[in-house]
Design a protein around this motif. Structure first.
Motif, mmCIF file in Angstrom:
data_model
loop_
_atom_site.group_PDB
_atom_site.id
_atom_site.type_symbol
_atom_site.label_atom_id
_atom_site.label_comp_id
_atom_site.label_asym_id
_atom_site.label_seq_id
_atom_site.Cartn_x
_atom_site.Cartn_y
_atom_site.Cartn_z
ATOM 1 N N LEU A 93 -70.294 -19.549 -23.144
ATOM 2 C CA LEU A 93 -70.482 -18.702 -24.318
ATOM 3 C C LEU A 93 -69.797 -17.350 -24.144
ATOM 4 C CD1 LEU A 93 -74.207 -19.549 -25.116
ATOM 5 C CD2 LEU A 93 -72.173 -20.359 -26.328
ATOM 6 N N GLY A 94 -69.759 -16.878 -22.906
ATOM 7 C CA GLY A 94 -69.059 -15.626 -22.632
ATOM 8 C C GLY A 94 -67.572 -15.741 -22.910
ATOM 9 N N SER A 95 -67.010 -16.901 -22.596
ATOM 10 C CA SER A 95 -65.577 -17.115 -22.835
ATOM 11 C C SER A 95 -65.247 -17.129 -24.321
ATOM 12 C CB SER A 95 -65.131 -18.441 -22.200
ATOM 13 O OG SER A 95 -65.640 -19.561 -22.927
ATOM 14 N N LEU A 96 -66.269 -17.369 -25.141
ATOM 15 C CA LEU A 96 -66.083 -17.393 -26.591
ATOM 16 C C LEU A 96 -66.466 -16.063 -27.243
ATOM 17 C CD1 LEU A 96 -67.589 -20.936 -27.353
ATOM 18 C CD2 LEU A 96 -65.183 -20.334 -27.120
ATOM 19 N N GLY A 97 -66.938 -15.128 -26.422
ATOM 20 C CA GLY A 97 -67.347 -13.832 -26.954
ATOM 21 C C GLY A 97 -68.612 -13.896 -27.786
ATOM 22 N N TYR A 98 -69.489 -14.835 -27.468
ATOM 23 C CA TYR A 98 -70.719 -15.008 -28.266
ATOM 24 C C TYR A 98 -71.687 -13.851 -28.004
ATOM 25 C CZ TYR A 98 -74.783 -17.237 -30.367
ATOM 26 O OH TYR A 98 -75.878 -17.517 -31.157
ATOM 27 N N GLU A 102 -77.852 -13.912 -24.126
ATOM 28 C CA GLU A 102 -79.130 -13.774 -23.413
ATOM 29 C C GLU A 102 -80.222 -14.623 -24.050
ATOM 30 O OE1 GLU A 102 -79.299 -12.449 -20.491
ATOM 31 O OE2 GLU A 102 -77.200 -11.879 -20.697
ATOM 32 N N GLU A 103 -80.233 -14.704 -25.382
ATOM 33 C CA GLU A 103 -81.245 -15.507 -26.074
ATOM 34 C C GLU A 103 -81.091 -16.991 -25.739
ATOM 35 O OE1 GLU A 103 -79.481 -13.056 -27.345
ATOM 36 O OE2 GLU A 103 -80.486 -12.075 -29.041
ATOM 37 N N VAL A 104 -79.840 -17.453 -25.715
ATOM 38 C CA VAL A 104 -79.568 -18.860 -25.401
ATOM 39 C C VAL A 104 -79.915 -19.143 -23.943
ATOM 40 C CG1 VAL A 104 -77.793 -20.634 -25.214
ATOM 41 C CG2 VAL A 104 -77.765 -19.046 -27.151
ATOM 42 N N VAL A 105 -79.483 -18.267 -23.055
ATOM 43 C CA VAL A 105 -79.713 -18.457 -21.618
ATOM 44 C C VAL A 105 -81.209 -18.481 -21.297
ATOM 45 C CG1 VAL A 105 -79.497 -17.305 -19.371
ATOM 46 C CG2 VAL A 105 -77.489 -17.592 -20.826
ATOM 47 N N HIS A 106 -81.966 -17.578 -21.889
ATOM 48 C CA HIS A 106 -83.410 -17.569 -21.628
ATOM 49 C C HIS A 106 -84.050 -18.886 -22.062
ATOM 50 C CE1 HIS A 106 -87.605 -16.617 -21.399
ATOM 51 N NE2 HIS A 106 -87.740 -16.806 -22.697
ATOM 52 N N ALA A 107 -83.687 -19.378 -23.228
ATOM 53 C CA ALA A 107 -84.265 -20.634 -23.720
ATOM 54 C C ALA A 107 -83.968 -21.784 -22.756
ATOM 55 C CB ALA A 107 -83.733 -20.954 -25.113
ATOM 56 N N ILE A 108 -82.749 -21.825 -22.238
ATOM 57 C CA ILE A 108 -82.370 -22.887 -21.299
ATOM 58 C C ILE A 108 -83.141 -22.747 -19.991
ATOM 59 C CG2 ILE A 108 -80.478 -23.828 -19.912
ATOM 60 C CD1 ILE A 108 -78.584 -22.990 -22.215
ATOM 61 N N GLU A 109 -83.211 -21.537 -19.461
ATOM 62 C CA GLU A 109 -83.914 -21.309 -18.189
ATOM 63 C C GLU A 109 -85.388 -21.664 -18.272
ATOM 64 O OE1 GLU A 109 -81.474 -17.610 -16.121
ATOM 65 O OE2 GLU A 109 -83.076 -17.168 -17.561
ATOM 66 N N ALA A 110 -85.984 -21.484 -19.455
ATOM 67 C CA ALA A 110 -87.434 -21.638 -19.607
ATOM 68 C C ALA A 110 -87.854 -22.979 -20.210
ATOM 69 C CB ALA A 110 -87.978 -20.497 -20.471
ATOM 70 N N HIS A 111 -86.924 -23.942 -20.327
ATOM 71 C CA HIS A 111 -87.296 -25.166 -21.052
ATOM 72 C C HIS A 111 -88.142 -26.138 -20.233
ATOM 73 C CE1 HIS A 111 -83.813 -27.269 -19.070
ATOM 74 N NE2 HIS A 111 -84.541 -28.355 -19.288
ATOM 75 N N ARG A 112 -88.169 -26.013 -18.905
ATOM 76 C CA ARG A 112 -88.942 -26.938 -18.071
ATOM 77 C C ARG A 112 -90.406 -26.500 -18.031
ATOM 78 N NH1 ARG A 112 -85.729 -28.487 -12.608
ATOM 79 N NH2 ARG A 112 -87.037 -30.350 -12.821
#
Length: 204
Positions: A93-98, A102-112
């Motif tokens: 997402l950083g490579s796309l300048g999104y 942080e919102e996406v990353v947190h959701a992924i980290e916390a999904h388990r």
């Protein structure tokens, strides 16, 4: 389902399609945690997200990228696929300048549900709920036996897994929408277990 029914912004649609193609590259084969799982979680996230008033763009991206490191964990290359998926998603997402990385990353980290961190945002809670929902109901039953087949385990082992994990999931949902779906799917699993136990014991 048609994603256009949920996402109406063309730029968002293009970004989500790029993320989908990116995610597909991580899965060499199907299985209990193959790309079909990603798509089901993605669909559930959009349904739940619409009901719960979530940011559907963030949620869609998190859903598509949440398990991309799962094949690496299965091969023993990484210890925690959620953390590794979040790292890969951050770079992508950083490579796309999104702007909402942080919102996406947190959701992924916390999904388990079995490992920290706890989901703090509505998007993170929905992703966690959707991931758990895919382990309940008819799909959940199919996945348990797929997993057992992949690992050479018998029916009795599978039933033990239902008792130790699957039947507990409905009480771990965060959102109102997910709790309703979980109750319906839970009932199906309970009925299935009763039926298969009778057949194992040879009851007519």
């Amino acid at each position: 389902m048609k994603i256009e029914e949920y996402i109406h912004n063309n730029a968002s649609l293009e970004l989500i399609r790029k993320a989908e193609q990116f995610a597909k590259n991580f899965f060499e084969r199907e299985g209990t945690h193959g790309f079909s799982h990603i798509k089901r979680v993605f669909n559930l996230c959009l349904h739940l997200g619409k009901d719960e008033g979530a940011d559907l763009e963030v949620l869609a991206l998190a859903a598509l990228l949440h398990d991309i490191a799962r094949p690496l964990e299965d091969k023993g290359i990484v210890d925690d696929h959620a953390k590794e998926s979040a790292k890969i998603a951050r770079r992508f997402l950083g490579s796309l300048g999104y702007p909402k990385i942080e919102e996406v990353v947190h959701a992924i980290e916390a999904h388990r549900f079995s490992k920290p961190p706890e989901p703090k945002t509505i998007e993170a809670k929905i992703l966690s709920d959707a991931d758990k929902l895919d382990a309940i109901g008819a799909i959940g039953v199919a996945r348990v036996f797929m997993y057992s087949g992949e690992h050479g385990r018998d029916i009795e082992f599978s039933l033990k897994h239902f008792e130790e994990k699957i039947l507990k999931l409905k009480d771990l949902m965060y959102t109102k929408s997910a709790k309703k779906l979980a109750n319906e799917r839970h009932k199906f699993v309970e009925e299935f277990i009763k039926r298969i136990q009778k057949e194992i014991e040879g009851e007519l």
